[in-house]
Scaffold this active site. Structure first.
Site, PDB file in Angstrom:
ATOM      1  N   TYR A  44     -10.293  33.788   5.252  1.00  0.00           N
ATOM      2  CA  TYR A  44     -10.622  34.864   4.307  1.00  0.00           C
ATOM      3  C   TYR A  44      -9.994  36.175   4.774  1.00  0.00           C
ATOM      4  CZ  TYR A  44     -14.252  32.538   1.459  1.00  0.00           C
ATOM      5  OH  TYR A  44     -14.923  31.758   0.570  1.00  0.00           O
ATOM      6  N   THR A  72      -7.474  32.599   1.315  1.00  0.00           N
ATOM      7  CA  THR A  72      -8.259  32.801   0.090  1.00  0.00           C
ATOM      8  C   THR A  72      -8.343  34.283  -0.250  1.00  0.00           C
ATOM      9  OG1 THR A  72      -9.522  30.810   0.536  1.00  0.00           O
ATOM     10  CG2 THR A  72     -10.497  32.375  -1.016  1.00  0.00           C
ATOM     11  N   TYR A  85     -27.361  26.301  -4.352  1.00  0.00           N
ATOM     12  CA  TYR A  85     -26.291  27.114  -3.734  1.00  0.00           C
ATOM     13  C   TYR A  85     -24.929  26.457  -3.998  1.00  0.00           C
ATOM     14  CZ  TYR A  85     -23.242  29.205  -0.263  1.00  0.00           C
ATOM     15  OH  TYR A  85     -22.182  29.824   0.353  1.00  0.00           O
ATOM     16  N   ARG A 133     -17.519  30.831  -9.054  1.00  0.00           N
ATOM     17  CA  ARG A 133     -18.499  31.491  -8.172  1.00  0.00           C
ATOM     18  C   ARG A 133     -18.195  32.959  -7.975  1.00  0.00           C
ATOM     19  NH1 ARG A 133     -21.224  27.493  -5.315  1.00  0.00           N
ATOM     20  NH2 ARG A 133     -21.541  28.601  -3.356  1.00  0.00           N
ATOM     21  N   GLN A 143      -8.650  27.250   6.295  1.00  0.00           N
ATOM     22  CA  GLN A 143      -8.748  28.336   5.312  1.00  0.00           C
ATOM     23  C   GLN A 143      -9.231  29.612   5.981  1.00  0.00           C
ATOM     24  OE1 GLN A 143     -12.249  29.234   3.990  1.00  0.00           O
ATOM     25  NE2 GLN A 143     -11.318  31.096   3.183  1.00  0.00           N
ATOM     26  N   HIS A 198     -12.426  29.965  -7.861  1.00  0.00           N
ATOM     27  CA  HIS A 198     -13.437  29.760  -6.824  1.00  0.00           C
ATOM     28  C   HIS A 198     -14.610  28.936  -7.377  1.00  0.00           C
ATOM     29  CE1 HIS A 198     -14.008  31.583  -2.692  1.00  0.00           C
ATOM     30  NE2 HIS A 198     -15.175  31.002  -2.826  1.00  0.00           N
ATOM     31  N   ARG A 233     -24.566  35.844  -7.604  1.00  0.00           N
ATOM     32  CA  ARG A 233     -25.009  34.476  -7.888  1.00  0.00           C
ATOM     33  C   ARG A 233     -26.520  34.521  -8.148  1.00  0.00           C
ATOM     34  NH1 ARG A 233     -21.502  32.003  -3.519  1.00  0.00           N
ATOM     35  NH2 ARG A 233     -19.482  32.901  -4.067  1.00  0.00           N
ATOM     36  N   LYS A 285      -4.835  31.060  -2.079  1.00  0.00           N
ATOM     37  CA  LYS A 285      -5.862  30.430  -2.939  1.00  0.00           C
ATOM     38  C   LYS A 285      -6.636  31.481  -3.723  1.00  0.00           C
ATOM     39  CE  LYS A 285      -9.940  27.419  -2.591  1.00  0.00           C
ATOM     40  NZ  LYS A 285     -11.104  28.297  -2.720  1.00  0.00           N
ATOM     41  N   SER A 327     -13.201  25.414   6.218  1.00  0.00           N
ATOM     42  CA  SER A 327     -13.481  26.786   5.798  1.00  0.00           C
ATOM     43  C   SER A 327     -13.607  27.718   7.009  1.00  0.00           C
ATOM     44  CB  SER A 327     -14.795  26.794   5.015  1.00  0.00           C
ATOM     45  OG  SER A 327     -15.335  28.095   4.953  1.00  0.00           O
TER      46      SER A 327
HETATM   47  C1  FNR Z   1     -16.765  27.187  -2.020  1.00  0.00           C
HETATM   48  N1  FNR Z   1     -15.442  27.664  -2.068  1.00  0.00           N
HETATM   49  C2  FNR Z   1     -14.893  28.240  -0.944  1.00  0.00           C
HETATM   50  N2  FNR Z   1     -13.585  28.619  -0.938  1.00  0.00           N
HETATM   51  C3  FNR Z   1     -13.012  29.138   0.174  1.00  0.00           C
HETATM   52  O1  FNR Z   1     -11.831  29.455   0.155  1.00  0.00           O
HETATM   53  N3  FNR Z   1     -13.766  29.281   1.316  1.00  0.00           N
HETATM   54  C4  FNR Z   1     -15.076  28.938   1.391  1.00  0.00           C
HETATM   55  O2  FNR Z   1     -15.708  29.079   2.432  1.00  0.00           O
HETATM   56  C5  FNR Z   1     -15.684  28.428   0.213  1.00  0.00           C
HETATM   57  N4  FNR Z   1     -17.017  28.096   0.207  1.00  0.00           N
HETATM   58  C6  FNR Z   1     -17.552  27.435  -0.887  1.00  0.00           C
HETATM   59  C7  FNR Z   1     -18.875  26.978  -0.825  1.00  0.00           C
HETATM   60  C8  FNR Z   1     -19.385  26.242  -1.883  1.00  0.00           C
HETATM   61  C9  FNR Z   1     -20.790  25.709  -1.786  1.00  0.00           C
HETATM   62  C10 FNR Z   1     -18.582  25.953  -3.017  1.00  0.00           C
HETATM   63  C11 FNR Z   1     -19.095  25.112  -4.153  1.00  0.00           C
HETATM   64  C12 FNR Z   1     -17.298  26.436  -3.079  1.00  0.00           C
HETATM   65  C13 FNR Z   1     -14.587  27.393  -3.245  1.00  0.00           C
HETATM   66  C14 FNR Z   1     -13.911  26.025  -3.104  1.00  0.00           C
HETATM   67  O3  FNR Z   1     -12.919  26.025  -2.114  1.00  0.00           O
HETATM   68  C15 FNR Z   1     -13.219  25.620  -4.425  1.00  0.00           C
HETATM   69  O4  FNR Z   1     -12.344  26.639  -4.837  1.00  0.00           O
HETATM   70  C16 FNR Z   1     -14.215  25.344  -5.539  1.00  0.00           C
HETATM   71  O5  FNR Z   1     -15.324  24.637  -5.063  1.00  0.00           O
HETATM   72  C17 FNR Z   1     -13.531  24.556  -6.654  1.00  0.00           C
HETATM   73  O6  FNR Z   1     -14.388  24.336  -7.718  1.00  0.00           O
HETATM   74  P1  FNR Z   1     -15.227  22.990  -7.921  1.00  0.00           P
HETATM   75  O7  FNR Z   1     -14.326  21.843  -7.622  1.00  0.00           O
HETATM   76  O8  FNR Z   1     -16.356  23.070  -6.931  1.00  0.00           O
HETATM   77  O9  FNR Z   1     -15.695  23.096  -9.309  1.00  0.00           O
END
Ligand code: FNR
Length: 378
Positions: free
Chosen positions: A129, A155, A24, A278, A127, A275, A164, A251, A106
């Site tokens: 949403y 975000t 995940y 993702r 953060q 993101h 996913r 973001k 988050s």
């Molecule tokens: C996230 N990301 C994310 N972003 C956000 O704004 N709110 C969230 O709740 C989450 N949740 C989340 C869960 C998981 C498991 C991951 C891996 C990522 C995105 C996160 O803030 C960020 O943008 C990315 O993780 C950046 O990429 P890298 O550093 O993981 O490659």
């Protein structure tokens, strides 16, 4: 296992977490091309080596929104962080505070705002949403304000969730799979011990309060799908801008036109981000998107970036391409899953060490010195 580089934490996390949780975190959307390019494209940015410039001491400190950071790094908001380690958000926030950088909570954290904010002696970032229920958003903003949060990260790149497929393969998603897997994980002795649950009933903490009576992860994912608002536009955000007195960061910006709109809107900052690969697979990596965005808005607001940053050299590359600071997502989550607060502290120390070497060998003695001149033209 021996941890000597930031990248070692990924394998350590893989060994420790139940596989569906590891995947995940580790996975991305669709064919995961953007996920891979995020990492590769930072690596492809060649730093320009400069020697005998008399660099001497390197100063990693920087200022963002009147806050002093001991290095230009912020922990990104990551949902369900409390699932990867016991009271995970508190541990990560403490590690960030101990190393002098901000932690972003988050919207979908396990530990509530009211638990995390008082656990640290520096202001936490929060953060939010875009949700259909504006009352919910207002409530979250009020709680954040009451807890002393100054910096809001809003975000905008998840109006709909990206597919996913890895989660479907791992059993994390799919009909009833979430609940089944969660129950399995709860009863998996190694993991229950790791997160300190020891057979106590599964508790999604803060997330449960959004869900009302619902308590399972299936309900959580359903809730996200049902509550995210794809119709939102800049003008709908005005009430948040009016309500929030502190810095507001948007973001999920990947295009110079959207970055300019963020300036017109009155945002204090943006995060150039996909993101972490993702959401929409096939979009630009952050390393590729950043230069044009910096050209369009540099100096008009604070530019952060994330997605694929895995080590201190990547931070220097991001700054050279125009960012003021970077956010770490998976990098800190792997460290947290592997070794809790201590893991995240070690990770931040390793980043700082790597940055010092990279700055010395590119002839930069302070953060403000880093710029396009540190990139080698190929
Ligand atoms: C996230 N990301 C994310 N972003 C956000 O704004 N709110 C969230 O709740 C989450 N949740 C989340 C869960 C998981 C498991 C991951 C891996 C990522 C995105 C996160 O803030 C960020 O943008 C990315 O993780 C950046 O990429 P890298 O550093 O993981 O490659």
């Amino acid at each position: 296992m021996i941890i000597s580089s930031p990248g070692d934490f990924r394998e350590a996390a893989r060994r420790k977490l139940p596989s569906f949780l590891f995947h995940y975190i580790d996975g991305g959307a669709y064919a995961e091309q953007t996920l891979r390019r995020n990492v590769e494209d930072w690596g492809d940015v060649a730093l320009r080596q400069r020697v005998l410039g008399g660099v001497g001491e390197v100063d990693l400190t920087t200022k963002l929104f009147d806050e002093t950071l001991s290095l230009p790094v912020v922990l990104a908001p990551v949902g369900l962080t409390g699932m990867y380690a016991r009271r995970g958000e508190v541990q990560a926030a403490k590690a960030a505070a101990a190393r002098g950088v901000p932690f972003t909570l988050s919207t979908v954290s396990v530990c509530p705002i009211e638990e995390v904010a008082p656990a640290i002696d520096r202001p936490m970032w929060f953060q939010l949403y875009v949700l259909r229920d504006r009352g919910f958003m207002k409530d979250a903003l009020e709680r954040a304000k009451a807890a002393g949060v100054k910096t809001l990260v809003f975000t905008v790149d998840m109006p709909v969730p990206g597919a996913r497929y890895r989660d479907a393969h791992s059993g994390m998603s799919g009909p009833n799979a979430e609940v089944r897997r969660m129950v399995q994980a709860m009863t998996h002795p190694a993991w229950a011990w790791h997160v300190g649950l020891r057979g106590t009933p599964h508790d999604l903490g803060n997330v449960s309060r959004y869900l009302g009576k619902a308590t399972g992860l299936a309900d959580y994912i359903g809730w996200l799908g049902a509550n995210f608002d794809p119709s939102i536009s800049w003008k709908d955000l005005q009430w948040i801008r009016d309500f929030w007195d502190g810095p507001m960061i948007i973001k999920g910006i990947l295009d110079p036109e959207d970055a300019k709109d963020a300036v017109s809107f009155g945002a204090d900052g943006i995060v150039v981000s996909n993101h972490g690969g993702r959401q929409l697979d096939g979009v630009l990596s952050s390393a590729r998107a950043l230069p044009a965005i910096a050209e369009a808005v540099k100096g008009k607001l604070t530019i952060l970036t994330d997605s694929g940053v895995r080590n201190g050299l990547d931070v220097v590359r991001a700054l050279a391409l125009g960012a003021d600071a970077v956010m770490l997502g998976r990098a800190f989550v792997y460290a947290l899953a592997a070794d809790g607060q201590r893991g995240v502290e070690t990770l931040l120390e390793l980043f700082a060490k790597e940055m010092r070497v990279a700055m010395t060998l590119t002839g930069s003695s302070k953060i403000a010195d880093i710029g396009p001149g540190n990139i080698a033209r190929l």
